[in-house]
Design an enzyme around this catalytic site. Structure first.
Site, short mmCIF file in Angstrom:
data_model
loop_
_atom_site.label_atom_id
_atom_site.label_comp_id
_atom_site.label_asym_id
_atom_site.label_seq_id
_atom_site.Cartn_x
_atom_site.Cartn_y
_atom_site.Cartn_z
N GLY A 159 48.26 93.63 -8.98
CA GLY A 159 49.03 93.68 -7.47
C GLY A 159 50.43 93.28 -7.48
CG ASN A 160 51.98 91.70 -11.24
OD1 ASN A 160 50.73 92.20 -11.48
ND2 ASN A 160 52.83 92.09 -12.17
CE LYS B 296 44.43 94.06 -9.49
NZ LYS B 296 43.84 92.79 -9.42
CE LYS C 129 45.15 90.89 -13.97
NZ LYS C 129 44.39 90.05 -13.11
CE LYS D 12 41.68 91.10 -4.67
NZ LYS D 12 42.48 91.03 -5.78
#
Length: 307
Positions: free
Chosen positions: A9-10, A207, A265, A122
C-alpha cells in the site's frame, strides 16, 4: 519467467503523505521504473494494495449528505481498482513503449462464514489520534485498532477462495499483455452454491494472500512482494534485529511475524512456495530487479529436505 508482483500500500502513498492525486502520480513513477526493468525480460502481472485509498473513499462516502447510506466496501474497492489501475496503465504505457498494458477489475470469492467477518483486522485509511479515532468509531460505527504510528479503522479481511477472472488474466498474458489486476485483494464477493450468482460483501480481502493464489493459478514461476523495507528481519525493531536473506516456508512460520505487518506477506510467500515449488521473495520496491536476480531482499525457497 512469469512473475506476479504484489505492490504494498505504500507504493502510492507513504505514511504521513497527503492522499492527493499528484502525490500518488509522483510515487507511481518509481513503481513504473521498477516494474519496467522486470517487464523487459519477463511476463509480469501486477497486484497492488488499496488501504489508504479505500479508507479515504469510505470517509468521503460516510460524510456525503447526498447519500442515504455510505457506499459498501466492495464498491469502494472496485473504485480503487479502477483509479490505481489507470495510474499504473498510463505510467507503464509511457515506460514501456509498444507493450500492451491492461488493468482489469477483478472479483475474489470468499466464504460467507469466514471467521474474519467477526474479527476485523485489516487496517484501512489514514492514521488518527486516539481521540479522533474514538469519535469516528462512535459516529460511524467503525472498528478502530492501534497501528504502529496511531489509530486506524479495521475491517474484515476474509481469505481468498477463488479469483473469478483468472482465465481472462491468463488469456491476456498469452497475448504479451502486462496485466494489472486483483488490486486491494480484488472486489470481495460470495458465490451462491447453486446458481453461482455473485454478491458483494463488506470486507477487504488480504492482498498478499490473493497475490499468492493468483500466482498459483497462473502457474507463475516467482511471487515478488514489494514493500518499504529491504528484506525480512528477525527480531524487527529490537537490538537483535537481523536481516533474513534466505528462508524456507517453515522458517518463516517458525519466526511468528506480526499479523499487522510482515505476517501476511510471509504467509503468502510460504503458501505459494509450498503449493507450487516456485520461488518467492520480499523486499524493497526500488530493488525489484536485484531481488529477482538474487542480489537483494529475502528469498523464500522450497525446503529440499522435505520428502
Amino acid at each position: 519467467m512469469r512473475i506476479v508482483v504484489a505492490l504494498g500500500g505504500n507504493a502510492l502513498l507513504h505514511r504521513g503523505e497527503r492522499p492527493d492525486a499528484d502525490v500518488q502520480q509522483a510515487n507511481i513513477e518509481r513503481v513504473a521504473t521498477a516494474i519496467a526493468a522486470l517487464a523487459h525480460e519477463h511476463e509480469v502481472v501486477v497486484t497492488h494494495g488499496n488501504g489508504p485509498q479505500i479508507g479515504l473513499l469510505a470517509m468521503e462516502s460516510a460524510a456525503d449528505p447526498a447519500l442515504s447510506a455510505p457506499y459498501p466496501l466492495d464498491l469502494l474497492g472496485a473504485q480503487t481498482e479502477g483509479m490505481i489501475g489507470s495510474l499504473l496503465v498510463r505510467t507503464l504505457h509511457n515506460a514501456l513503449p509498444g507493450r500492451r498494458v491492461a488493468a482489469l477489475v477483478t472479483h475474489t470469492v470468499v466464504r460467507p462464514d469466514d471467521p474474519a467477518f467477526g474479527r476485523p483486522t485489516k487496517f484501512v485509511g489514514q492514521v488518527h489520534s486516539r481521540e479522533a479515532a474514538r469519535s469516528l468509531a462512535q459516529r460511524r460505527g467503525w472498528h478502530i485498532a492501534r497501528d504502529t504510528t496511531g489509530w486506524r479503522r479495521v475491517v474484515p479481511s476474509p481469505a481468498p477462495e477463488r479469483i473469478v477472472e483468472t482465465d481472462t488474466v491468463h488469456d491476456l498474458l498469452e497475448t504479451g499483455t502486462l496485466v494489472i489486476c486483483a488490486g486491494g485483494g480484488g472486489v470481495p464477493v460470495t458465490a451462491d452454491r447453486d446458481s453461482g450468482a455473485l454478491t458483494g460483501v463488506e470486507a477487504v480481502v488480504d492482498k498478499d494472500l490473493t497475490a499468492a493464489l493468483l500466482a498459483e493459478d497462473l502457474k507463475a514461476d516467482f511471487l515478488l512482494i514489494l514493500t518499504d523495507v529491504p528484506c525480512v528481519y528477525s527480531g524487527y525493531g529490537t537490538p537483535d534485529q537481523r536481516p533474513v536473506v534466505d528462508a524456507t516456508p517453515e522458517d518463516l512460520r517458525r519466526s511468528g511475524y506480526a499479523a499487522g505487518s510482515m505476517g501476511p506477506k510471509a504467509e503468502a510467500c510460504a503458501r505459494f512456495v509450498e503449493r507450487t515449488g516456485g520461488l518467492a521473495a520480499i523486499g524493497a520496491l526500488d530493488a525489484a530487479y536485484e531481488i529477482v536476480h538474487g542480489r537483494a531482499g529475502t528469498l523464500i525457497r522450497p525446503d529440499l529436505t522435505v520428502g
